[in-house]
Scaffold this active site. Structure first.
Site, PDB file in Angstrom:
ATOM      1  N   CYS A   1      36.099  38.634  35.185  1.00 56.07           N
ATOM      2  CA  CYS A   1      35.550  37.830  33.830  1.00 56.07           C
ATOM      3  C   CYS A   1      34.758  38.871  33.549  1.00 56.07           C
ATOM      4  O   CYS A   1      35.075  39.822  32.783  1.00 56.07           O
ATOM      5  CB  CYS A   1      35.122  36.939  35.418  1.00 56.07           C
ATOM      6  SG  CYS A   1      34.278  35.849  34.284  1.00 56.07           S
TER       7      CYS A   1
ATOM      8  N   HIS B   1      38.565  34.417  38.826  1.00 63.94           N
ATOM      9  CA  HIS B   1      38.089  35.009  40.162  1.00 63.94           C
ATOM     10  C   HIS B   1      39.035  35.132  41.104  1.00 63.94           C
ATOM     11  O   HIS B   1      38.525  33.713  41.765  1.00 63.94           O
ATOM     12  CB  HIS B   1      37.150  34.150  40.265  1.00 63.94           C
ATOM     13  CG  HIS B   1      35.638  34.155  38.776  1.00 63.94           C
ATOM     14  ND1 HIS B   1      34.636  35.171  39.425  1.00 63.94           N
ATOM     15  CD2 HIS B   1      35.213  34.041  37.603  1.00 63.94           C
ATOM     16  CE1 HIS B   1      33.719  35.254  38.255  1.00 63.94           C
ATOM     17  NE2 HIS B   1      33.800  34.506  38.054  1.00 63.94           N
TER      18      HIS B   1
ATOM     19  N   GLU C   1      38.114  36.180  43.861  1.00 60.90           N
ATOM     20  CA  GLU C   1      37.328  36.093  45.132  1.00 60.90           C
ATOM     21  C   GLU C   1      36.981  34.661  45.739  1.00 60.90           C
ATOM     22  O   GLU C   1      36.187  34.997  46.876  1.00 60.90           O
ATOM     23  CB  GLU C   1      36.444  37.268  44.586  1.00 60.90           C
ATOM     24  CG  GLU C   1      35.317  36.439  43.731  1.00 60.90           C
ATOM     25  CD  GLU C   1      35.964  37.012  42.824  1.00 60.90           C
ATOM     26  OE1 GLU C   1      37.120  36.975  42.156  1.00 60.90           O
ATOM     27  OE2 GLU C   1      34.919  36.491  41.719  1.00 60.90           O
TER      28      GLU C   1
HETATM   29  N1  LIG Z   1      32.078  34.494  35.007  1.00 60.80           N
HETATM   30  C1  LIG Z   1      31.259  35.420  34.180  1.00 60.80           C
HETATM   31  O1  LIG Z   1      31.651  36.220  34.648  1.00 60.80           O
HETATM   32  C2  LIG Z   1      31.424  34.840  32.624  1.00 60.80           C
HETATM   33  C3  LIG Z   1      31.096  36.166  32.454  1.00 60.80           C
HETATM   34  C4  LIG Z   1      30.297  35.770  31.293  1.00 60.80           C
HETATM   35  N2  LIG Z   1      30.464  34.994  30.235  1.00 60.80           N
HETATM   36  C5  LIG Z   1      29.701  37.486  30.488  1.00 60.80           C
HETATM   37  O2  LIG Z   1      29.791  37.463  29.519  1.00 60.80           O
HETATM   38  O3  LIG Z   1      29.586  38.122  31.131  1.00 60.80           O
END
Ligand SMILES: NC(=O)CC[C@H](N)C(=O)O
Length: 197
Positions: free
Chosen positions: A82, A176, A178
């Site tokens: 992410c 994710h 994890e």
């Molecule tokens: N769950 C996440 O890691 C979100 C990422 C977040 N939207 C960002 O721009 O970093």
């Protein structure tokens, strides 16, 4: 079996603990990494989810940006989830103006891409190279991969969008693993690290 690889989790910001637990379950020695000295001691690194703008600021503040870039350029295996995927993008769309990435994967990532449609959701994801059925993907204001270069392998898509990629030793997912208690993606990464030794 040879010694377990030592895998760091970048602990500037984000869901560090969950990655430490998933890596340990996948038979790696896992430890948080905040400083260049700690980075120098690990075989590989996970960059967690969180907020990539904050992570990028803290990387500059902690003097970690260049050491991280250097290790990635030097071929250290890295896995980003992410916000971590955002950090590994060579190019970013909808980032903040001053936002730095490390790069590592020849891809264009759109930040908060799924977030605009749906803040948070779960989906079953077929993941190339992972057996035993789809993995459960948790998406939280998640990015997607808008396009990739010739060296990049797409490992998973969702709803027509690329959500998992690999280039050489660098792996990234929009979601994710994890947070699910299913350690197969971490085990896939640990295998990558072992294969590279
Ligand atoms: N769950 C996440 O890691 C979100 C990422 C977040 N939207 C960002 O721009 O970093």
């Amino acid at each position: 079996m040879n010694n377990p690889p030592v895998i760091g989790v970048l602990a500037l910001q984000g869901d560090v603990r969950e990655h430490l637990i998933a890596l340990a379950a996948a038979d790696a020695v896992a430890r948080p990494v905040r400083r260049p000295e700690e980075l120098a001691e690990v075989d590989a690194l996970v960059i967690p989810g969180g907020e990539s703008t904050t992570m990028s600021k803290l990387a500059v503040l902690f003097g970690m940006l260049e050491p991280l870039r250097e290790r990635v350029r030097g071929g250290m295996p890295v896995y980003g989830t992410c916000a971590g995927m955002i950090m590994l993008a060579d190019k970013l769309l909808d980032g903040r103006e001053d936002q730095e990435t490390l790069g590592g994967i020849d891809m264009i990532v759109r930040r908060n891409a799924f977030g605009r449609q749906n803040e948070s959701f779960e989906a079953s994801i077929d993941f190339a190279g992972i057996d035993g059925g789809p993995v459960e993907g948790v998406f939280i204001r998640a990015p997607w991969v808008e396009s990739v270069g010739a060296e990049v392998r797409v490992l998973a898509t969702y709803d027509g969008h690329t959500v998992a990629v690999r280039q050489g030793n660098v792996l990234a997912t929009s979601f994710h693993p994890e947070l699910t208690g299913d350690d197969r993606v971490h085990a896939y990464f640990v295998d990558m690290v072992r294969a590279g030794r």
